[in-house]
Structure formats: structure tokens, C-alpha cells
Design a protein around this motif. Structure first.
Motif, short mmCIF file in Angstrom:
data_model
loop_
_atom_site.label_atom_id
_atom_site.label_comp_id
_atom_site.label_asym_id
_atom_site.label_seq_id
_atom_site.Cartn_x
_atom_site.Cartn_y
_atom_site.Cartn_z
N UNK A 167 0.88 -1.16 0.00
CA UNK A 167 0.00 0.00 0.00
C UNK A 167 0.92 1.22 0.00
N UNK A 168 0.94 1.93 -1.09
CA UNK A 168 1.78 3.15 -1.25
C UNK A 168 3.29 2.86 -1.29
N UNK A 169 4.06 3.93 -1.52
CA UNK A 169 5.53 3.94 -1.54
C UNK A 169 6.14 2.92 -2.53
N UNK A 170 5.51 2.83 -3.70
CA UNK A 170 5.97 1.84 -4.68
C UNK A 170 7.38 2.12 -5.16
N UNK A 171 7.68 3.40 -5.39
CA UNK A 171 9.01 3.75 -5.88
C UNK A 171 10.07 3.34 -4.86
N UNK B 260 18.59 -4.74 -2.59
CA UNK B 260 18.78 -6.05 -1.93
C UNK B 260 19.24 -7.11 -2.92
N UNK B 261 19.33 -6.75 -4.20
CA UNK B 261 19.83 -7.70 -5.20
C UNK B 261 18.75 -8.55 -5.85
N UNK B 262 17.48 -8.19 -5.61
CA UNK B 262 16.40 -8.96 -6.24
C UNK B 262 16.25 -8.54 -7.70
N UNK B 263 15.68 -9.44 -8.51
CA UNK B 263 15.42 -9.12 -9.91
C UNK B 263 13.93 -9.28 -10.21
N UNK B 264 13.52 -8.65 -11.30
CA UNK B 264 12.10 -8.66 -11.67
C UNK B 264 11.71 -9.95 -12.39
N UNK B 265 10.51 -10.44 -12.07
CA UNK B 265 9.93 -11.56 -12.82
C UNK B 265 8.72 -11.04 -13.62
N UNK B 266 7.88 -10.27 -12.95
CA UNK B 266 6.65 -9.80 -13.59
C UNK B 266 6.09 -8.63 -12.78
N UNK C 195 0.26 -1.84 -7.35
CA UNK C 195 1.17 -2.55 -8.23
C UNK C 195 1.48 -3.89 -7.59
N UNK C 196 1.35 -4.94 -8.38
CA UNK C 196 1.75 -6.27 -7.91
C UNK C 196 3.08 -6.58 -8.58
N UNK C 197 4.09 -6.86 -7.77
CA UNK C 197 5.46 -7.01 -8.30
C UNK C 197 6.01 -8.37 -7.89
N UNK C 198 6.32 -9.18 -8.89
CA UNK C 198 6.90 -10.51 -8.64
C UNK C 198 8.41 -10.39 -8.80
N UNK C 199 9.13 -10.72 -7.73
CA UNK C 199 10.59 -10.58 -7.70
C UNK C 199 11.23 -11.90 -7.31
N UNK D 61 12.57 -1.91 -12.82
CA UNK D 61 12.43 -0.49 -13.18
C UNK D 61 11.81 0.28 -12.01
N UNK D 62 12.42 1.40 -11.63
CA UNK D 62 11.99 2.07 -10.39
C UNK D 62 10.62 2.74 -10.49
#
Ligand SMILES: C[S@@+](CC[C@H](N)C(=O)[O-])C[C@H]1O[C@@H](n2cnc3c(N)ncnc32)[C@H](O)[C@@H]1O
Length: 226
Positions: free
Chosen positions: A131-135, A144-150, A162-166, A175-176
Motif C-alpha cells: 500500500x503506497x511507496x511503490x518507488x 537487496x539484489x532482487x530481480x524482476x519476474x513480472x 502494483x503487484x510485483x513478482x521478484x 524499473x523504479x
């Protein structure tokens, strides 16, 4: 069960095989129960720090039709979680998915950081829907070294998420301000982008030093519309 479009979108983003799926900060447990139904191959873990929540949920699941081998309820602070390693294993490859939804961005980041620190030998996927603070969440996850999946923009009850799979195994850049999730041909996405721009314009006007850079990043997305 009628899931909200936010929780339904999160459910729809679970597209790999996981042996363990964690509904962290589960509260009512609606998401975990939908996962139980949709992913019969997975063991579903319901985790919340509030005892009255987990005991009620445990009672409910015990009286359900699901075998108790398919689920486990944990009354625990997520920041203390140690993922179990199978005997003789030194690494759990892609077998745990932790979903953290419905909590603020700062707390989400603290939780992700603690989970990574406490489980250094595990490859972990996260599905985050703060909830909020997506950037801030995106920048932190990158650090933290995570990468994007979707990633996906979700509208629910007139509000955007925004739903972010990492993943610890992904090397794709996060992408920030989001990337592939944007479809600026859609009115909803244009509205969400305008909301972000207005938010950072207000912060900049209030003298927030870092707002300028973030605003420029969102503005550069808007240029794609021109
Ligand atoms: C608003 S609910 C979110 C429910 C659900 N995940 C959703 O998205 O609809 C937030 C839940 O997070 C839990 N919570 C807060 N801090 C936590 C922590 N450190 N560890 C585990 N659960 C936590 C709270 O007890 C509460 O039930």
C-alpha cells in the motif's frame, strides 16, 4: 470465494510451480485459501503476527475439506521467519513463494530485507503488493539484489496498486517507476500515471529534495504518450 480484484490479480500472477506458498500478513487468509484451491501441488502457509487472527484461521481450516498436510498456520513475526531446509539440502531452489500484500511500503521493505538476511541459503520469490511507496519499495528491492519476474497495475475499489513478482534468481532489472506493466493506451494507466506525477509534484512543492528525481522518472513515462 469472491476475491477482490487486487487479491485475484495477485493469484493470477503465480505462474510457476512452488512447493511452498506463503500468505504472509494473511489476516483473513482469503488469498491463501484461494491459493489452496488453485494450486493443489503447493503447501500453503498462512502467517500473521496476531494470535487471535491465526487461531481463528486455524479453526476455520481445520473444519474445511482441505487435508491438514496441505496447509500450515504460523503465528509469527515475518521478520523472524526461518524457512525450513529439507534434510541434506543446502539450498531450496525456487520452491518458496512469499506473498506480502496489503501492508505499507516501509514495512514491506523491512520484511523482505529480514527474510533475505535470515535465509541466506534460500532462493526465494516474492510477490509484493504494498500500500503506497511503490518507488521506494522498487529501489529497496533492487538494492537487496532482487530481480524482476513480472509486474502488473491493479485497480481495486477506485484505487491503484502494483503487484510485483521478484526473485533472488532473476537478473532482470527492477524499473523504479515500473516498465512492462504500463499500457499507456489504457485510460486507467494514464490516470494512475497522472496520480503519481501529481503526488511527486506536491512533494517537490513542499521542498522534498528527492521528489524532483522521481518526478522526472514518471514524467519520462508520460513523454511516451505525447
Ligand atoms: C491489512 S492486513 C493485510 C491482509 C491481506 N494480506 C491483504 O492484502 O488483504 C495486514 C496484516 O499484516 C499483519 N502483520 C503486520 N506486521 C506483521 C509482521 N511483522 N509479521 C506478520 N504479520 C504482520 C497484521 O497483523 C495484519 O493482519
Amino acid at each position: 470465494m469472491n476475491l477482490s480484484s487486487r487479491l485475484n490479480s495477485i493469484l493470477g500472477m503465480i505462474d510457476s510451480h512452488y512447493e511452498h506458498i506463503w500468505d504472509c500478513c494473511c489476516d483473513h487468509g482469503y488469498l491463501g485459501q484461494a491459493v489452496l484451491q488453485a494450486k493443489p501441488e503447493a503447501k500453503v502457509h498462512f502467517l500473521d503476527v496476531v494470535e487471535s487472527i491465526t487461531s481463528k484461521l486455524k479453526q476455520h481450516l481445520t473444519s474445511s475439506d482441505y487435508s491438514n498436510e496441505r496447509w500450515q498456520v504460523h503465528c509469527k513475526d515475518l521478520q523472524q521467519l526461518r524457512l525450513p531446509l529439507p534434510e541434506n539440502a543446502t539450498n531450496i531452489q525456487h520452491r518458496h513463494l512469499l506473498i506480502i500484500a496489503g501492508v505499507g511500503g516501509d514495512l514491506t521493505l523491512d520484511m523482505v530485507q529480514a527474510v533475505l538476511q535470515n535465509n541466506p541459503d534460500c532462493d526465494i520469490d516474492f510477490l509484493l503488493c504494498p500500500v503506497r511507496q511503490l518507488h521506494k519499495v522498487r529501489c529497496g528491492a533492487k538494492a537487496f539484489g532482487l530481480g524482476l519476474v513480472n509486474e502488473k497495475i491493479v485497480k481495486d475499489g477506485g484505487r491503484y496498486y502494483e503487484a510485483i513478482h521478484l526473485s533472488t534468481l532473476s537478473e532482470d532489472d527492477i524499473p523504479v517507476v515500473g516498465g512492462s506493466m504500463w499500457d499507456l493506451a489504457k485510460d486507467d494507466h494514464q490516470e494512475y500515471l497522472r496520480q503519481n506525477i501529481s503526488h511527486y509534484q506536491r512533494m517537490q512543492a513542499q521542498g522534498n529534495a528527492s521528489a524532483r528525481k522521481v518526478l522526472a522518472e514518471y514524467m519520462s513515462l508520460q513523454e511516451l504518450l505525447a
